[in-house]
Design an enzyme around this catalytic site. Sequence first.
Site, mmCIF file in Angstrom:
data_model
loop_
_atom_site.group_PDB
_atom_site.id
_atom_site.type_symbol
_atom_site.label_atom_id
_atom_site.label_comp_id
_atom_site.label_asym_id
_atom_site.label_seq_id
_atom_site.Cartn_x
_atom_site.Cartn_y
_atom_site.Cartn_z
ATOM 1 N N CYS A 260 -67.060 -94.449 104.991
ATOM 2 C CA CYS A 260 -66.311 -93.875 106.117
ATOM 3 C C CYS A 260 -66.015 -92.385 105.980
ATOM 4 O O CYS A 260 -66.527 -91.575 106.757
ATOM 5 C CB CYS A 260 -65.018 -94.650 106.307
ATOM 6 S SG CYS A 260 -65.330 -96.406 106.530
ATOM 7 N N LYS A 263 -68.948 -89.798 105.797
ATOM 8 C CA LYS A 263 -69.737 -89.830 107.031
ATOM 9 C C LYS A 263 -68.906 -89.316 108.220
ATOM 10 O O LYS A 263 -69.381 -88.522 109.025
ATOM 11 C CB LYS A 263 -70.163 -91.286 107.274
ATOM 12 C CG LYS A 263 -70.846 -91.569 108.590
ATOM 13 C CD LYS A 263 -71.471 -92.960 108.576
ATOM 14 C CE LYS A 263 -70.487 -94.060 108.869
ATOM 15 N NZ LYS A 263 -70.309 -94.465 110.242
#
Length: 434
Positions: A260, A263
């Site tokens: 998470c 990115k």
Amino acid sequence: MKIAVIGTGYVGMVTAAGLAELGHRVIGADKDGEKIGRILSGVVPIYEPGLDELLAANIQKGRLSFSAELNPVIRDADVIFVCVGTPQHADGSADMSQIEEVSRLIADNLDRYKLVVEKSTVPVKTSHWIKRTIGLHKKTDTAFDIASNPEFLREGSAVSDFLHPDRIIVGVETDRARDILCGIYGRFKDRLVVTNIDTAELIKHASNSFLALKISYINLISNICEKTDANVEQVAEGMGLDPRIGGRFLKAGIGYGGSCFPKDIKALVKIGEDLGVDMSLLKEADRINFDRVRLVIEKVKQALWILKDKRIAILGLAFKPETDDIREAPSINIIRELVREGARLRLYDPQATDNMKLVFSPEPGRLEYFASPYLAAEGTNALLLLTEWEEFAGLELDKIKGTMANPIIIDGRNIFAPAALRKLGFEYYSIGRK
Ligand code: UGA
């Protein structure tokens, strides 16, 4: 309400099980038939505490099932939660092809009103594209709505995060969609935050990027601590007592990883830049994070000088504890760099070994995996701790010291107390404190 959850990754599995636990009838669907076959035979494809039990209980109660037949599942559903992957393109932007594919499938099967809920993390304005795709491809004049309901699940505590949420963001553009989605989460009435869809989409990226920023901030401060007598743990504690700052996500270490933060921060940079917004603040946070690998390697060199043929135990491979996930784990770049320097590595992780073997195959004498931290430490010149698994805090350090060639510990997560380690006779390095 019949609910379909499309995609059976981390988010989809927890969402399907969680919605069933709230009392809804849920079908989890995935085009990967083999995966669905494994789930149906009772094999949960991910390690997530509490998930096996939640799945088993709800399957047994008849509220939850799984299928690889996407068309009938979508046709039969009143509400469709889209939980497919949005991986990263080389330029940092999110690859939305799976979202488009599902949108087209929904269009093909739109025979009565359906609410399509984005759960995957998506760039702001994605709902516009889903709506357009369904609108362009639908075969009947049926009405539908789009909503955004971003997930805030943390791996390792995803089940508890789902069942005890801080907030539930409901991004909608019609009353009908609002009523359906608020109804689904009726049990958490006091936690519902209703916004428009762009806002809901942005809340997700803004939250993750802020948390990543907070981590890079404390890591930056820890760099100052390293050059002075300040102690980053105490700095973080002192800062965190101010409720405007808060103590969480102020743990200095080897940097954030996972599927998470790395990115999402890059995706938000790209979203902002595409809109003409200067995103240098977030770019810098991302760069600070990248630089943590160099810091760790420097510490290893400070302890061992030349790394070629030095034996190093690495404890902890997962990007954080309580997960087998190694996506974007800092351990990967650290291992790669140590291999490049010619070190001989002995690796251990309570859950992530199998996943790491897919990245680094075992090579006798050069890179090996062990079934216990004690075996991994045997004969090593230094021990490098990269994930703060609870079992490491309880290690019998005397026993470890007895088997190591040199009692040197480099603790990338500050799990040990420096004074205690030195008293035991270890040469001890940690992050942002002496
Ligand atoms: C994160 C968010 O915390 C969730 O709210 C969000 O739903 C999720 O991303 C997502 O978008 O799906 P997750 O990636 O599972 O959850 O893990 P975190 O617990 O947030 O940790 C992320 C990384 O930050 C880890 O590598 C962890 O070691 C690191 N970290 C965390 C620190 O280095 N210091 C801290 O103080 C906290």
